[in-house]
Enzyme design. Structure first.
Site, PDB file in Angstrom:
ATOM      1  N   ASP A   1      47.747  37.566  21.683  1.00 11.80           N
ATOM      2  CA  ASP A   1      48.446  36.287  21.593  1.00 11.80           C
ATOM      3  C   ASP A   1      47.941  35.390  22.712  1.00 11.80           C
ATOM      4  O   ASP A   1      48.189  35.666  23.879  1.00 11.80           O
ATOM      5  CB  ASP A   1      49.956  36.514  21.695  1.00 11.80           C
ATOM      6  CG  ASP A   1      50.744  35.281  21.281  1.00 11.80           C
ATOM      7  OD1 ASP A   1      50.179  34.163  21.318  1.00 11.80           O
ATOM      8  OD2 ASP A   1      51.916  35.435  20.926  1.00 11.80           O
TER       9      ASP A   1
ATOM     10  N   ARG B   1      48.638  32.087  22.951  1.00 10.09           N
ATOM     11  CA  ARG B   1      49.344  30.810  22.933  1.00 10.09           C
ATOM     12  C   ARG B   1      49.862  30.414  24.312  1.00 10.09           C
ATOM     13  O   ARG B   1      50.218  31.252  25.111  1.00 10.09           O
ATOM     14  CB  ARG B   1      50.512  30.873  21.942  1.00 10.09           C
ATOM     15  CG  ARG B   1      50.027  30.838  20.525  1.00 10.09           C
ATOM     16  CD  ARG B   1      51.148  31.000  19.555  1.00 10.09           C
ATOM     17  NE  ARG B   1      51.726  32.314  19.607  1.00 10.09           N
ATOM     18  CZ  ARG B   1      52.640  32.743  18.740  1.00 10.09           C
ATOM     19  NH1 ARG B   1      53.051  31.956  17.786  1.00 10.09           N
ATOM     20  NH2 ARG B   1      53.127  33.963  18.837  1.00 10.09           N
TER      21      ARG B   1
END
Ligand code: ZN
Length: 213
Positions: A145, A147
């Site tokens: 991930d 983000r």
């Protein structure tokens, strides 16, 4: 490198609007099937990337704001893909905000958990060959991930929001919001229907990324 910054200085720096990575540009009305939202546009000066927030009702009154932080997923949000739960989550969040008559949705342009559209399609190809969503990202040299939720801070500050009722199944998102100084009054689950195509994806998110379903 300046190593004399204390933690307090670091917070003060990141809280300063003049130091934010996002500039507010303009707002308009956005009619949708559920409500007519306000749509606010922001630009990241360093990259030229454009992000938006949709708001409804008086969100600057200091009370907790029903909120969704949504990362762009072209295939799920715009192309009806059943490989993930992004489209239904986006729709459910806007519908819940409309039902309450008050809330905010932050739409961050970080496609494919931050790896971009083409790389997401590469990851899908690996998944077609048997990898799960985390293995596929790692095989391409990305973290599971990538983000960055700090992008929200200048948007939240601009909209004068400090306390969230956050619609999410992702405990990392709650931790990320607390890290940038937001108060979380409540986690509001988003219930998404499984289908034969997203079943493995949702299970991997629960087992490997700690999502709550
Ligand atoms: Zn998606």
């Amino acid at each position: 490198m300046n190593t004399s910054l204390t933690a307090a200085d670091a917070v003060a720096v990141s809280d300063s609007p003049s130091d934010s990575d996002l500039d507010y540009v303009v707002s308009c009305h956005l009619p949708t099937p559920w409500a007519t939202f306000r749509l606010h546009a922001f630009v990241e000066p360093s990259t030229g990337k454009e992000h938006v927030a949709l708001t409804l009702g008086d969100i600057a009154d200091g009370k907790p704001v029903l909120s969704r932080i949504h990362s762009e997923c072209l295939t799920g949000d715009g192309l009806f893909s059943l490989r993930c739960d992004c489209g239904p989550q986006l729709e459910a969040a806007l519908r819940m905000i409309a039902e309450e008559g008050r809330g905010a949705l932050f739409y961050l342009r970080q496609e494919g958990r931050g790896i971009g559209l083409v790389n997401k399609i590469r990851a899908y190809q690996l998944q077609d060959a048997g990898a799960d969503t985390v293995e596929a990202n790692e095989a391409l040299g990305f973290k599971a991930d990538q983000r960055n939720y700090k992008l929200c801070l200048p948007m939240l500050q601009h909209l004068q929001i400090s306390t969230l009722r956050l619609m999410t199944n992702n405990p990392r998102k709650i931790a990320a919001m607390e890290q940038i100084g937001m108060k979380i009054a409540e986690r509001v689950p988003l219930i998404i229907t499984r289908n034969p195509f997203n079943d493995r994806y949702l299970t991997t998110k629960a087992v490997k990324l700690g999502h709550l379903f």
